[in-house]
Structures are given as structure tokens and as C-alpha cells.
Design a protein around this motif. Structure first.
Motif, PDB file in Angstrom:
ATOM      1  N   ASP A 160       0.834  -1.205   0.000  1.00 36.99           N
ATOM      2  CA  ASP A 160       0.000   0.000   0.000  1.00 36.99           C
ATOM      3  C   ASP A 160       0.877   1.267   0.000  1.00 36.99           C
ATOM      4  OD1 ASP A 160       0.873   0.467   2.585  1.00 36.99           O
ATOM      5  OD2 ASP A 160      -0.949  -0.256   3.537  1.00 36.99           O
ATOM      6  N   ASP A 161       0.210   2.424  -0.112  1.00 39.11           N
ATOM      7  CA  ASP A 161       0.962   3.682  -0.244  1.00 39.11           C
ATOM      8  C   ASP A 161       1.877   3.937   0.947  1.00 39.11           C
ATOM      9  OD1 ASP A 161      -0.019   4.222  -2.711  1.00 39.11           O
ATOM     10  OD2 ASP A 161      -1.438   5.776  -2.080  1.00 39.11           O
ATOM     11  N   ARG A 162       1.412   3.568   2.139  1.00 42.06           N
ATOM     12  CA  ARG A 162       2.250   3.818   3.327  1.00 42.06           C
ATOM     13  C   ARG A 162       3.560   3.049   3.248  1.00 42.06           C
ATOM     14  NH1 ARG A 162      -1.212   3.117   8.062  1.00 42.06           N
ATOM     15  NH2 ARG A 162       0.065   1.289   8.383  1.00 42.06           N
ATOM     16  N   GLU A 163       3.447   1.806   2.793  1.00 41.42           N
ATOM     17  CA  GLU A 163       4.657   0.980   2.658  1.00 41.42           C
ATOM     18  C   GLU A 163       5.567   1.528   1.552  1.00 41.42           C
ATOM     19  OE1 GLU A 163       3.160  -3.459   3.852  1.00 41.42           O
ATOM     20  OE2 GLU A 163       2.209  -2.510   2.123  1.00 41.42           O
ATOM     21  N   ARG A 164       4.932   2.034   0.496  1.00 37.14           N
ATOM     22  CA  ARG A 164       5.742   2.611  -0.593  1.00 37.14           C
ATOM     23  C   ARG A 164       6.478   3.863  -0.112  1.00 37.14           C
ATOM     24  NH1 ARG A 164       1.514   0.527  -4.232  1.00 37.14           N
ATOM     25  NH2 ARG A 164       2.621  -0.616  -5.851  1.00 37.14           N
ATOM     26  N   VAL A 165       5.785   4.702   0.676  1.00 35.52           N
ATOM     27  CA  VAL A 165       6.425   5.911   1.203  1.00 35.52           C
ATOM     28  C   VAL A 165       7.606   5.510   2.093  1.00 35.52           C
ATOM     29  CG1 VAL A 165       6.112   7.849   2.804  1.00 35.52           C
ATOM     30  CG2 VAL A 165       4.420   7.424   1.020  1.00 35.52           C
ATOM     31  N   GLU A 166       7.425   4.474   2.880  1.00 35.56           N
ATOM     32  CA  GLU A 166       8.491   4.013   3.768  1.00 35.56           C
ATOM     33  C   GLU A 166       9.687   3.507   2.933  1.00 35.56           C
ATOM     34  OE1 GLU A 166       8.962   4.583   6.739  1.00 35.56           O
ATOM     35  OE2 GLU A 166      10.695   3.279   7.044  1.00 35.56           O
ATOM     36  N   ARG A 167       9.388   2.801   1.853  1.00 30.85           N
ATOM     37  CA  ARG A 167      10.467   2.333   0.971  1.00 30.85           C
ATOM     38  C   ARG A 167      11.177   3.532   0.336  1.00 30.85           C
ATOM     39  NH1 ARG A 167       8.721  -1.669  -3.709  1.00 30.85           N
ATOM     40  NH2 ARG A 167       7.637   0.207  -4.353  1.00 30.85           N
ATOM     41  N   ASN A 168      10.397   4.571  -0.029  1.00 26.67           N
ATOM     42  CA  ASN A 168      11.024   5.786  -0.574  1.00 26.67           C
ATOM     43  C   ASN A 168      11.955   6.429   0.445  1.00 26.67           C
ATOM     44  OD1 ASN A 168       9.874   5.698  -3.091  1.00 26.67           O
ATOM     45  ND2 ASN A 168       8.286   7.225  -2.666  1.00 26.67           N
ATOM     46  N   ARG A 169      11.561   6.366   1.708  1.00 23.74           N
ATOM     47  CA  ARG A 169      12.393   6.995   2.748  1.00 23.74           C
ATOM     48  C   ARG A 169      13.777   6.330   2.782  1.00 23.74           C
ATOM     49  NH1 ARG A 169      13.586   6.769   7.975  1.00 23.74           N
ATOM     50  NH2 ARG A 169      12.438   4.868   8.361  1.00 23.74           N
ATOM     51  N   THR A 170      13.782   5.010   2.682  1.00 19.75           N
ATOM     52  CA  THR A 170      15.056   4.282   2.644  1.00 19.75           C
ATOM     53  C   THR A 170      15.862   4.725   1.420  1.00 19.75           C
ATOM     54  OG1 THR A 170      13.810   2.429   3.490  1.00 19.75           O
ATOM     55  CG2 THR A 170      16.037   1.955   2.802  1.00 19.75           C
ATOM     56  N   ALA A 171      15.164   4.896   0.286  1.00 15.75           N
ATOM     57  CA  ALA A 171      15.849   5.311  -0.949  1.00 15.75           C
ATOM     58  C   ALA A 171      16.448   6.710  -0.772  1.00 15.75           C
ATOM     59  CB  ALA A 171      14.864   5.290  -2.113  1.00 15.75           C
ATOM     60  N   TRP A 172      15.734   7.592  -0.073  1.00 14.30           N
ATOM     61  CA  TRP A 172      16.264   8.948   0.136  1.00 14.30           C
ATOM     62  C   TRP A 172      17.416   8.951   1.134  1.00 14.30           C
ATOM     63  CZ3 TRP A 172      16.165  12.695  -3.046  1.00 14.30           C
ATOM     64  CH2 TRP A 172      15.125  12.792  -3.963  1.00 14.30           C
ATOM     65  N   ASP A 173      17.356   8.051   2.121  1.00 17.94           N
ATOM     66  CA  ASP A 173      18.497   7.919   3.045  1.00 17.94           C
ATOM     67  C   ASP A 173      19.757   7.578   2.254  1.00 17.94           C
ATOM     68  OD1 ASP A 173      17.348   8.569   5.453  1.00 17.94           O
ATOM     69  OD2 ASP A 173      16.880   6.505   6.023  1.00 17.94           O
ATOM     70  N   LEU A 174      19.578   6.724   1.268  1.00 17.02           N
ATOM     71  CA  LEU A 174      20.700   6.288   0.433  1.00 17.02           C
ATOM     72  C   LEU A 174      21.283   7.471  -0.354  1.00 17.02           C
ATOM     73  CD1 LEU A 174      21.742   3.383  -0.204  1.00 17.02           C
ATOM     74  CD2 LEU A 174      20.250   3.405  -2.205  1.00 17.02           C
ATOM     75  N   ARG A 175      20.388   8.340  -0.837  1.00 22.56           N
ATOM     76  CA  ARG A 175      20.836   9.461  -1.665  1.00 22.56           C
ATOM     77  C   ARG A 175      21.442  10.612  -0.871  1.00 22.56           C
ATOM     78  NH1 ARG A 175      17.489   6.999  -4.468  1.00 22.56           N
ATOM     79  NH2 ARG A 175      17.351   7.171  -6.718  1.00 22.56           N
ATOM     80  N   ALA A 176      20.869  10.890   0.301  1.00 23.59           N
ATOM     81  CA  ALA A 176      21.203  12.148   0.993  1.00 23.59           C
ATOM     82  C   ALA A 176      22.710  12.326   1.180  1.00 23.59           C
ATOM     83  CB  ALA A 176      20.469  12.205   2.330  1.00 23.59           C
ATOM     84  N   GLY A 177      23.356  11.265   1.737  1.00 26.42           N
ATOM     85  CA  GLY A 177      24.789  11.376   1.998  1.00 26.42           C
ATOM     86  C   GLY A 177      25.565  11.590   0.714  1.00 26.42           C
ATOM     87  N   ALA A 178      25.212  10.816  -0.320  1.00 28.46           N
ATOM     88  CA  ALA A 178      25.915  10.907  -1.608  1.00 28.46           C
ATOM     89  C   ALA A 178      25.727  12.297  -2.224  1.00 28.46           C
ATOM     90  CB  ALA A 178      25.391   9.834  -2.553  1.00 28.46           C
ATOM     91  N   HIS A 179      24.525  12.825  -2.123  1.00 32.08           N
ATOM     92  CA  HIS A 179      24.237  14.115  -2.770  1.00 32.08           C
ATOM     93  C   HIS A 179      25.076  15.263  -2.206  1.00 32.08           C
ATOM     94  CE1 HIS A 179      20.036  13.056  -4.626  1.00 32.08           C
ATOM     95  NE2 HIS A 179      21.017  12.319  -5.083  1.00 32.08           N
ATOM     96  N   VAL A 180      25.391  15.185  -0.906  1.00 31.49           N
ATOM     97  CA  VAL A 180      26.163  16.284  -0.292  1.00 31.49           C
ATOM     98  C   VAL A 180      27.497  16.468  -1.008  1.00 31.49           C
ATOM     99  CG1 VAL A 180      27.266  17.105   1.829  1.00 31.49           C
ATOM    100  CG2 VAL A 180      25.062  15.942   1.952  1.00 31.49           C
ATOM    101  N   SER A 181      28.073  15.340  -1.471  1.00 30.14           N
ATOM    102  CA  SER A 181      29.382  15.463  -2.129  1.00 30.14           C
ATOM    103  C   SER A 181      29.274  15.501  -3.657  1.00 30.14           C
ATOM    104  CB  SER A 181      30.288  14.313  -1.687  1.00 30.14           C
ATOM    105  OG  SER A 181      29.622  13.097  -1.929  1.00 30.14           O
ATOM    106  N   SER A 182      28.044  15.663  -4.185  1.00 33.43           N
ATOM    107  CA  SER A 182      27.890  15.656  -5.650  1.00 33.43           C
ATOM    108  C   SER A 182      28.249  17.018  -6.246  1.00 33.43           C
ATOM    109  CB  SER A 182      26.433  15.332  -6.017  1.00 33.43           C
ATOM    110  OG  SER A 182      25.581  16.389  -5.611  1.00 33.43           O
ATOM    111  N   GLU A 183      28.711  16.952  -7.499  1.00 33.71           N
ATOM    112  CA  GLU A 183      28.954  18.203  -8.244  1.00 33.71           C
ATOM    113  C   GLU A 183      27.641  18.951  -8.421  1.00 33.71           C
ATOM    114  OE1 GLU A 183      30.870  18.216 -12.125  1.00 33.71           O
ATOM    115  OE2 GLU A 183      32.281  16.759 -11.283  1.00 33.71           O
TER     116      GLU A 183
END
Ligand SMILES: C[S@@+](CC[C@H](N)C(=O)[O-])C[C@H]1O[C@@H](n2cnc3c(N)ncnc32)[C@H](O)[C@@H]1O
Length: 261
Positions: free
Chosen positions: A2-25
Motif C-alpha cells: 500500500d501507499d504507506r509501505e511505498r512511502v516508507e520504501r522511498n524513505r530508505t531510498a532517500w536515506d541512500l541518496r542524501a549522503g551521496a548528494h552532499v558530495s555531488s557536483e
């Protein structure tokens, strides 16, 4: 799922990106450390002088724009559901010595964790609406957080962009609805990451207008612009302000909206 589970999965995906993005060009955090603002002329011109204003930045990622507003003198609060993004935002604020509050929360829970009806300005920009399964509820949250007379500024990649491919062929309906699950292995910053699934929810301009007015907000301006923040196809050319255009400006690529409570 359901949507709640999808949002939670997105949160994990954003956790993955956040650190990497700080050092991105792409985000050029070094430039920001050196004094560069990450804000675009659209939000700066729409909101004018923000000195002393209470500004709530929804879905603030790692706080670059939030801190750019702080540099302009706003009293800022940034909210994001990614713990990694919020931690990175706090580190950056400390590092550059700007006053800012960063809170980890789902955007739909904001009124439970922050004081409703207390913000002069709510900002949500560039890559936020597609993560929201319910646009009407988002608009109600914004309306709850604004003080009477307060304003919302929204800037988004136009939903037209998600219905065409790189060659501008229509690949899906503008009016499609429902969750879109996508297997991805890279981010919009150009960085590669381990393969995972992200979900987006399609939206339309009329849906946005109706959500905002349905929540009691008054639309002061709605603009569709033929410019993008990045080069999405080889034929796009950059203008003197750094924005990207398709030859002949045939399509709306950004949509901005100023609304008041
Ligand atoms: C594309 S980024 C925002 C980009 C921002 N304009 C920038 O360039 O820094 C989208 C952000 O929304 C956050 N987000 C997505 N869904 C959310 C939700 N339901 N509640 C709160 N934050 C959410 C993500 O963690 C991410 O930081």
C-alpha cells in the motif's frame, strides 16, 4: 504493497541518496560554503524580502535551500522524512554557522510536530510533489501551517516532463493516476547507487490548483515556464541565467505557484 509501505520504501531510498548528494557536483556544496546561494530567481522574486520571516521548508533534503533562505535573513525550519538528510542538514548548518532548525518528519505529520498557523512562508520546490500519494492532504497540511495571510511558494518540474521520453515522444498519459514503481540504480545528480525501487505518484496542474484552493488557499499566481534546471536531452541549450531550454521553447518545463492563506 500500500501507499504507506511505498512511502516508507522511498524513505530508505532517500536515506541512500542524501549522503551521496552532499558530495555531488550537482549540488556544489563547496560553492555554497563559499557564499553561493542555491536559490533560483523564481522563488527569490516571488517571495521578496524574507528577513525576519518564519519560513517552513517542506521536503528540504539536506538543507541547502533552507540555509540559503537563512542567509537571506529568514528564520528557517526545514522538514524532511530522511534521517540521513536531516543529519546532513544539521551538520551543514553547524559548519557554515547559520541558525536553522531541521526536523525529521513525514510531510503529512508536520502539523503534529511543529506549531500550526505560525509560518509566514511555506516553501516546497523542485522534486517534491511526485513523492506525495495525496496532493489534497499535502495542501491541507500547508494551509494548517501558514498563519492567516501567510504564503506558499511552490516550484516544480512540470508534470508534462514525466509523460515524454528524451525524444519528446508521448510515452504515457498525462492523466494517468496511481503509484508508479521504478527500479533505479542512479540519482538525478548523475551518481550511481545500488539498485533499489522508488515510487512516484503522477499529478496534474489542475489537480494542484484544485488541491490548493480546496484547502482554502488563494492562488495568487500560477506560472508555467519553458525552462528546466538541468539538461535532460542533448538538444537542450543553456541560457545566460543557467536555465535549460528546448529549441523553440515548445513545452512547459517548470510550474511555479504562489498561494496565500
Ligand atoms: C528531490 S528532493 C528535494 C529537492 C530539493 N529541492 C533540493 O534540491 O534540495 C526531495 C526530498 O523530499 C523528501 N521526501 C520525500 N517524500 C517525503 C515525505 N513523505 N515526507 C517528507 N519528506 C519527503 C526526500 O527525503 C528528499 O529529501
Amino acid at each position: 504493497m500500500d501507499d504507506r509501505e511505498r512511502v516508507e520504501r522511498n524513505r530508505t531510498a532517500w536515506d541512500l541518496r542524501a549522503g551521496a548528494h552532499v558530495s555531488s557536483e550537482f549540488y556544489d556544496v563547496d560553492g555554497f560554503r563559499g557564499g553561493r546561494s542555491s536559490l533560483r530567481k523564481f522563488e527569490v522574486e516571488a517571495l521578496g524580502d524574507v528577513r525576519g520571516k518564519r519560513l517552513l521548508h517542506l521536503m528540504c533534503h539536506f538543507g541547502l535551500d533552507t540555509l540559503s533562505w537563512a542567509r537571506l535573513g529568514a528564520e528557517v525550519t526545514g522538514v524532511d522524512f530522511s534521517g540521513e538528510a536531516v543529519a546532513a542538514a544539521r551538520r551543514l548548518a553547524d559548519e557554515v554557522g547559520l541558525p536553522a532548525r531541521f526536523v525529521q518528519a513525514d510531510v503529512y505529520d508536520v502539523a503534529d510536530v511543529l506549531e500550526p498557523a505560525s509560518y509566514d512562508v511555506v516553501v516546497a520546490t523542485y522534486g517534491v510533489l511526485v513523492w506525495l500519494p495525496d496532493l489534497n492532504e499535502f495542501a491541507r497540511v500547508v494551509a494548517r501551517m501558514l498563519r492567516p495571510g501567510g504564503v506558499l511558494f511552490l516550484a516544480e518540474f512540470h508534470p508534462m516532463l514525466s509523460m515524454v521520453d528524451g525524444e519528446l515522444r508521448v510515452r504515457t498519459s498525462y492523466f494517468r493516476t496511481g503509484a508508479v514503481d521504478r527500479q533505479v540504480a542512479s540519482s538525478y545528480t548523475g551518481q550511481e547507487m545500488k539498485e533499489h525501487v522508488q515510487t512516484t505518484w503522477p499529478w496534474t496542474v489542475s489537480g494542484l490548483v484544485n488541491a490548493l484552493s480546496g484547502a482554502g488557499l488563494r492562488i495568487e499566481r500560477l506560472d508555467e515556464l519553458p525552462v528546466d534546471l538541468r539538461q535532460r536531452s542533448p538538444e537542450m541549450v543553456q541560457d545566460a541565467d543557467g536555465f535549460w531550454h528546448l529549441p523553440g521553447d515548445p513545452l512547459p518545463l517548470l510550474v511555479t505557484c504562489l498561494a496565500s492563506r
